[in-house]
Write a protein that holds these residues in place. Sequence first.
Motif, PDB file in Angstrom:
ATOM      1  N   LEU A  89       0.807  -1.213   0.000  1.00 48.80           N
ATOM      2  CA  LEU A  89       0.000   0.000   0.000  1.00 48.80           C
ATOM      3  C   LEU A  89       0.844   1.270   0.000  1.00 48.80           C
ATOM      4  N   TRP A  90       2.045   1.219   0.547  1.00 45.01           N
ATOM      5  CA  TRP A  90       2.881   2.415   0.581  1.00 45.01           C
ATOM      6  C   TRP A  90       3.275   2.892  -0.817  1.00 45.01           C
ATOM      7  N   PRO A  91       3.810   2.030  -1.692  1.00 46.69           N
ATOM      8  CA  PRO A  91       4.121   2.513  -3.052  1.00 46.69           C
ATOM      9  C   PRO A  91       2.887   3.002  -3.802  1.00 46.69           C
ATOM     10  N   PHE A  92       1.726   2.408  -3.517  1.00 45.78           N
ATOM     11  CA  PHE A  92       0.498   2.866  -4.179  1.00 45.78           C
ATOM     12  C   PHE A  92       0.178   4.300  -3.781  1.00 45.78           C
ATOM     13  N   LEU A  93       0.484   4.646  -2.547  1.00 49.47           N
ATOM     14  CA  LEU A  93       0.195   5.984  -2.048  1.00 49.47           C
ATOM     15  C   LEU A  93       1.220   7.009  -2.536  1.00 49.47           C
ATOM     16  N   VAL A  94       2.472   6.617  -2.563  1.00 50.54           N
ATOM     17  CA  VAL A  94       3.547   7.547  -2.869  1.00 50.54           C
ATOM     18  C   VAL A  94       3.712   7.775  -4.370  1.00 50.54           C
ATOM     19  N   TYR A  95       3.611   6.713  -5.157  1.00 50.95           N
ATOM     20  CA  TYR A  95       3.860   6.813  -6.592  1.00 50.95           C
ATOM     21  C   TYR A  95       2.551   6.769  -7.375  1.00 50.95           C
ATOM     22  N   ASN A  96       2.621   7.237  -8.600  1.00 48.83           N
ATOM     23  CA  ASN A  96       1.454   7.217  -9.481  1.00 48.83           C
ATOM     24  C   ASN A  96       1.443   5.889 -10.232  1.00 48.83           C
ATOM     25  N   SER A 122      -4.020   1.759 -12.147  1.00 48.48           N
ATOM     26  CA  SER A 122      -4.935   0.765 -11.570  1.00 48.48           C
ATOM     27  C   SER A 122      -4.829  -0.577 -12.287  1.00 48.48           C
ATOM     28  N   THR A 123      -4.392  -0.589 -13.549  1.00 48.77           N
ATOM     29  CA  THR A 123      -4.216  -1.868 -14.250  1.00 48.77           C
ATOM     30  C   THR A 123      -3.107  -2.693 -13.596  1.00 48.77           C
ATOM     31  N   GLU A 166      -9.540  -2.268  -3.761  1.00 51.08           N
ATOM     32  CA  GLU A 166     -10.355  -1.371  -2.943  1.00 51.08           C
ATOM     33  C   GLU A 166      -9.483  -0.545  -1.998  1.00 51.08           C
ATOM     34  N   GLU A 167      -8.457  -1.170  -1.433  1.00 51.44           N
ATOM     35  CA  GLU A 167      -7.535  -0.435  -0.563  1.00 51.44           C
ATOM     36  C   GLU A 167      -6.784   0.638  -1.356  1.00 51.44           C
ATOM     37  N   TYR A 168      -6.442   0.320  -2.602  1.00 50.30           N
ATOM     38  CA  TYR A 168      -5.773   1.285  -3.484  1.00 50.30           C
ATOM     39  C   TYR A 168      -6.682   2.491  -3.741  1.00 50.30           C
ATOM     40  N   LYS A 197      -6.070   6.393  -2.475  1.00 56.51           N
ATOM     41  CA  LYS A 197      -6.023   7.541  -3.386  1.00 56.51           C
ATOM     42  C   LYS A 197      -7.044   8.604  -2.971  1.00 56.51           C
ATOM     43  N   ALA A 198      -8.224   8.164  -2.541  1.00 56.43           N
ATOM     44  CA  ALA A 198      -9.246   9.111  -2.087  1.00 56.43           C
ATOM     45  C   ALA A 198      -8.792   9.826  -0.811  1.00 56.43           C
ATOM     46  N   ARG A 199      -8.167   9.080   0.118  1.00 58.70           N
ATOM     47  CA  ARG A 199      -7.642   9.694   1.338  1.00 58.70           C
ATOM     48  C   ARG A 199      -6.562  10.724   1.026  1.00 58.70           C
ATOM     49  N   LEU A 200      -5.682  10.384   0.095  1.00 58.61           N
ATOM     50  CA  LEU A 200      -4.611  11.296  -0.285  1.00 58.61           C
ATOM     51  C   LEU A 200      -5.177  12.570  -0.900  1.00 58.61           C
ATOM     52  N   LEU A 201      -6.153  12.426  -1.784  1.00 57.17           N
ATOM     53  CA  LEU A 201      -6.764  13.585  -2.418  1.00 57.17           C
ATOM     54  C   LEU A 201      -7.451  14.472  -1.383  1.00 57.17           C
ATOM     55  N   THR A 202      -8.193  13.876  -0.472  1.00 60.90           N
ATOM     56  CA  THR A 202      -8.868  14.636   0.583  1.00 60.90           C
ATOM     57  C   THR A 202      -7.862  15.331   1.484  1.00 60.90           C
ATOM     58  N   MET A 203      -6.788  14.630   1.824  1.00 60.12           N
ATOM     59  CA  MET A 203      -5.774  15.205   2.685  1.00 60.12           C
ATOM     60  C   MET A 203      -5.120  16.414   2.012  1.00 60.12           C
ATOM     61  N   LEU A 204      -4.852  16.319   0.720  1.00 57.81           N
ATOM     62  CA  LEU A 204      -4.232  17.429   0.013  1.00 57.81           C
ATOM     63  C   LEU A 204      -5.198  18.593  -0.193  1.00 57.81           C
TER      64      LEU A 204
END
Length: 118
Positions: free
Chosen positions: A44-51, A54-55, A99-101, A105-112
């Motif tokens: 989950l960490w690389p999913f959050l940090v890098y772009n 989804s494929t 779903e976790e991904y 991404k939604a959490r990151l967008l909201t946080m920013l």
Amino acid sequence: MKDTRRGAETLEFASESLLAISKCGLQGKFKIWCLQFMLIPKLLWPFLVYNIYSTTVEAIEAKINKFTRKWLGVPPGRSDVAMYCQKAKLKLLMKSILEEYKCGKARLLTMLEESDDP
């Protein structure tokens, strides 16, 4: 380093980790525990940090489903709904990495968006 390369590295890391878990001498339910509480948080960490696309995440989930079915002895024709459904009477309480991904991404967008820091 480009994020597309990070996606390929994450996919390779997931494949190697799934093989390592599969080769250990644990029973299937303990392998699932290793997957849920050790491998998925590391992914989950690389999913959050890098772009990462989804494929790529879908490819990782397909590999996870393949190993999970093997470890639990689930026939290949069964739907994935049985593994990830939270409202069924007989549930496995497994997390879908896709779903976790999406939630991450939604959490990151909201946080920013909600940040006071420009």
